[in-house]
Design an enzyme around this catalytic site. Structure first.
Site, PDB file in Angstrom:
ATOM      1  N   TYR A  37     -43.266   3.646   2.384  1.00 44.24           N
ATOM      2  CA  TYR A  37     -44.310   4.525   2.920  1.00 44.24           C
ATOM      3  C   TYR A  37     -45.278   3.707   3.746  1.00 44.24           C
ATOM      4  O   TYR A  37     -45.737   2.675   3.290  1.00 44.24           O
ATOM      5  CB  TYR A  37     -45.061   5.241   1.780  1.00 44.24           C
ATOM      6  CG  TYR A  37     -44.836   6.733   1.878  1.00 44.24           C
ATOM      7  CD1 TYR A  37     -45.405   7.447   2.932  1.00 44.24           C
ATOM      8  CD2 TYR A  37     -44.028   7.398   0.986  1.00 44.24           C
ATOM      9  CE1 TYR A  37     -45.158   8.808   3.062  1.00 44.24           C
ATOM     10  CE2 TYR A  37     -43.779   8.751   1.114  1.00 44.24           C
ATOM     11  CZ  TYR A  37     -44.345   9.447   2.163  1.00 44.24           C
ATOM     12  OH  TYR A  37     -44.091  10.781   2.313  1.00 44.24           O
TER      13      TYR A  37
ATOM     14  N   GLU B 174     -48.015   5.177   6.123  1.00 40.38           N
ATOM     15  CA  GLU B 174     -48.908   6.021   6.929  1.00 40.38           C
ATOM     16  C   GLU B 174     -49.908   5.149   7.671  1.00 40.38           C
ATOM     17  O   GLU B 174     -50.415   4.163   7.132  1.00 40.38           O
ATOM     18  CB  GLU B 174     -49.645   7.012   6.022  1.00 40.38           C
ATOM     19  CG  GLU B 174     -48.734   8.137   5.565  1.00 40.38           C
ATOM     20  CD  GLU B 174     -49.419   9.127   4.636  1.00 40.38           C
ATOM     21  OE1 GLU B 174     -50.575   8.886   4.245  1.00 40.38           O
ATOM     22  OE2 GLU B 174     -48.775  10.131   4.293  1.00 40.38           O
TER      23      GLU B 174
ATOM     24  N   ASP C  27     -40.728  15.124  29.800  1.00 38.28           N
ATOM     25  CA  ASP C  27     -39.909  14.997  28.591  1.00 38.28           C
ATOM     26  C   ASP C  27     -38.530  14.532  29.059  1.00 38.28           C
ATOM     27  O   ASP C  27     -37.757  15.308  29.609  1.00 38.28           O
ATOM     28  CB  ASP C  27     -39.854  16.359  27.890  1.00 38.28           C
ATOM     29  CG  ASP C  27     -38.857  16.389  26.726  1.00 38.28           C
ATOM     30  OD1 ASP C  27     -38.167  15.380  26.483  1.00 38.28           O
ATOM     31  OD2 ASP C  27     -38.773  17.449  26.068  1.00 38.28           O
TER      32      ASP C  27
ATOM     33  N   LYS D 254     -30.130  10.514  22.322  1.00 39.84           N
ATOM     34  CA  LYS D 254     -29.232  11.110  23.323  1.00 39.84           C
ATOM     35  C   LYS D 254     -28.665   9.987  24.200  1.00 39.84           C
ATOM     36  O   LYS D 254     -28.036   9.082  23.666  1.00 39.84           O
ATOM     37  CB  LYS D 254     -29.971  12.210  24.072  1.00 39.84           C
ATOM     38  CG  LYS D 254     -30.359  13.352  23.116  1.00 39.84           C
ATOM     39  CD  LYS D 254     -31.138  14.478  23.741  1.00 39.84           C
ATOM     40  CE  LYS D 254     -31.510  15.500  22.677  1.00 39.84           C
ATOM     41  NZ  LYS D 254     -32.398  16.552  23.183  1.00 39.84           N
TER      42      LYS D 254
ATOM     43  N   ARG E  21     -31.456   9.198  15.442  1.00 44.17           N
ATOM     44  CA  ARG E  21     -32.189  10.451  15.628  1.00 44.17           C
ATOM     45  C   ARG E  21     -33.657  10.140  15.490  1.00 44.17           C
ATOM     46  O   ARG E  21     -34.078   9.497  14.529  1.00 44.17           O
ATOM     47  CB  ARG E  21     -31.822  11.469  14.545  1.00 44.17           C
ATOM     48  CG  ARG E  21     -30.418  11.954  14.591  1.00 44.17           C
ATOM     49  CD  ARG E  21     -30.309  13.325  13.992  1.00 44.17           C
ATOM     50  NE  ARG E  21     -30.412  14.314  15.033  1.00 44.17           N
ATOM     51  CZ  ARG E  21     -29.472  14.540  15.943  1.00 44.17           C
ATOM     52  NH1 ARG E  21     -28.362  13.845  15.955  1.00 44.17           N
ATOM     53  NH2 ARG E  21     -29.638  15.467  16.855  1.00 44.17           N
TER      54      ARG E  21
HETATM   55  C1  LIG Z   1     -33.198  17.456  22.623  1.00 48.00           C
HETATM   56  C2  LIG Z   1     -34.462  17.769  23.290  1.00 48.00           C
HETATM   57  C3  LIG Z   1     -35.643  17.965  22.566  1.00 48.00           C
HETATM   58  C4  LIG Z   1     -35.689  18.125  21.071  1.00 48.00           C
HETATM   59  O1  LIG Z   1     -35.241  17.112  20.311  1.00 48.00           O
HETATM   60  P1  LIG Z   1     -34.915  17.337  18.752  1.00 48.00           P
HETATM   61  O2  LIG Z   1     -34.775  15.936  18.286  1.00 48.00           O
HETATM   62  O3  LIG Z   1     -33.695  18.147  18.696  1.00 48.00           O
HETATM   63  O4  LIG Z   1     -36.092  18.025  18.144  1.00 48.00           O
HETATM   64  C5  LIG Z   1     -36.825  18.148  23.273  1.00 48.00           C
HETATM   65  N1  LIG Z   1     -36.824  18.144  24.614  1.00 48.00           N
HETATM   66  C6  LIG Z   1     -35.705  17.986  25.337  1.00 48.00           C
HETATM   67  C7  LIG Z   1     -35.779  17.994  26.823  1.00 48.00           C
HETATM   68  C8  LIG Z   1     -34.495  17.811  24.708  1.00 48.00           C
HETATM   69  O5  LIG Z   1     -33.387  17.684  25.440  1.00 48.00           O
END
Ligand SMILES: *Cc1c(COP(=O)(O)O)cnc(C)c1O
Length: 433
Positions: free
Chosen positions: A51, A53, A197, A226, A232
């Site tokens: 932990y 925080e 994003d 990704k 993750r």
């Molecule tokens: C995949 C994605 C997210 C969300 O990610 P999670 O880990 O699934 O919550 C947010 N914005 C974009 C553009 C994404 O492609």
């Protein structure tokens, strides 16, 4: 300290089956990838127990000497990788990271602009079923009906009229480049924050295969799992100074990086997932190696090769091609409007994993949309090149034309299995051993 195989054979068996599935099929979901053994090991390490925080050197619990070092390492590597001024590596995933940015920059009900879900935006960019659309006023922008591309003149017109506090530049199912500089010019003109994003394209950006959002943005979020090929999770990168402090935060003494950090913790999250932080550090280290540039460029070359083959087989693509890692097939000209779900299922039967998706201005519902989305990060990671993309492109077209013919699907599955076997993902690695 019994191993999983004997301690819990049921779960062990499910992991083994999943391993078998990925080794013997082709993974074309553009948001998926295969992490290295090193990333898996960091994820499965004792850091999962801790932990912590707070932030490095400012924690609420004891025993932080090694956690602090690993979080600082992840931050330093991310700064180097993207040229970011400030980095927060604690967000649990992409959606919480985006939520934190909304918390940091907007008040409830504030107006922002984002690419509509139907045109390739993400749920967290203002969809009415998501926190972003429920708690804030989203003015969506759409792609052009003819070109199916984002038209910045249209975005600018709407921005001048609506005066949003924030504009989001991002994509999740849009196969073309994002013009971050163009978005920034609009943001400066209307006095809005620019929030990029880059979840889908972070690996391309890190590898030099897509224009960087730096220095054209105030805040950038990305998932780490990704194209970036880490665990993750997510991170937020931002400028330290708040360009619009005088306009929007008259009472606050916080600069932009402090607004972001306090939105993540204590605003939204509790303890960070330190095992994920360690794995992020490993993945960023990998992305700093020269091979990563070649990987990023190959993703784009593979996507182009796949696009060309699929189009040669008579399938229409949204925008008639791609310049990133993904393609979006439009099934409407084939008379398959609203058949995305059935097609996705047929692809599964044939060993090809991809996802149904709406196409711009889809007359069908998101549950039964008229498009299929696929991408090349995962197949590139396992070493496939343009010639394999041709084989896969032909197989995809064959499934589309025979989606109700089980014997054809079984035959394609065999071909895909043979192809996959030549590209082992985790060779010789018994994850459970
Ligand atoms: C995949 C994605 C997210 C969300 O990610 P999670 O880990 O699934 O919550 C947010 N914005 C974009 C553009 C994404 O492609």
């Amino acid at each position: 300290m019994e191993p999983l195989e004997t301690k819990d054979p049921k779960v062990a068996e499910l992991i083994r089956k999943e391993q078998d599935r990925i080794e013997h099929g082709v993974e074309l979901i553009p948001s998926e990838n295969f992490v290295s053994k090193a990333v898996l090991q960091a994820l499965g390490s004792v850091f999962t127990n801790k932990y912590s925080e707070g932030y490095p050197r400012k924690r609420y619990y004891g025993g932080q000497e090694w956690v602090d070092e690993v979080e600082e390492l992840a931050i330093e590597r991310a700064q180097k990788l993207f040229g970011a001024e400030h980095v927060n590596v604690q967000p649990y995933s992409g959606s919480p990271a985006n939520q934190a940015v909304f918390f940091a920059l907007l008040n409830l009900g504030d107006k922002f602009m984002g690419l509509d879900l139907s045109c390739g935006g993400h749920l967290t960019h203002g969809s009415p079923v998501n926190f972003s659309g429920k708690n804030y006023k989203c003015i969506p922008y759409f792609v052009d009906k003819e070109t199916e591309r984002i038209d910045l003149d249209v975005v600018k017109k709407a921005a001048m009229q609506e005066k949003p506090k924030m504009i989001l530049s991002s994509l999740t199912a849009y196969p073309r480049r994002l013009d971050f500089k163009g978005f920034q010019e609009i943001c400066e003109e209307v006095g809005a924050y620019h929030f990029a994003d880059i979840s889908h394209i972070a690996g391309l950006i890190a590898g030099g295969a897509h224009e960087s959002p730096f220095p054209f943005t105030d805040v950038v979020t990305t998932t780490t799992h990704k194209t970036l090929r880490g665990p993750r999770g997510a991170m937020i990168m931002c400028k330290v100074e708040d360009r619009l402090h005088d306009k929007y935060h008259n009472d606050s003494q916080k600069n932009l990086s402090q607004l972001v950090d306090s939105a993540v913790f204590p605003g939204l999250q509790g303890g960070p997932h330190d095992n994920a932080t360690a794995a992020k550090a490993v993945a960023f280290g990998e992305a700093l190696q020269p091979e990563f540039k070649e990987y990023a460029r190959q993703i784009v070359r593979n996507a182009k090769a796949l696009a060309d083959e699929v189009m040669a087989q008579g399938i229409k693509l949204v925008t008639d091609g791609t310049d990133n890692h993904l393609i979006l097939m439009d099934l409407r000209p084939k008379g398959l409007t609203g058949k995305g779900k059935e097609l996705q299922h047929a692809m599964d039967e044939a060993g090809i994993t991809l996802n149904k998706n709406t196409v711009p201005f889809d007359p069908a519902s998101p549950f039964n949309p008229s498009g299929l989305r696929c991408g090349t990060p995962a197949v590139t990671t396992r070493g496939m090149k343009e010639s394999e993309m041709k084989v896969i492109g032909k197989a995809i077209a064959k499934v589309v034309d025979n989606y109700q013919n089980d014997s054809v699907l079984v035959k394609i599955r065999e071909e895909i299995r043979e192809l996959s076997k030549q590209f082992p993902i985790y060779p010789g690695m018994g994850i459970l051993k």
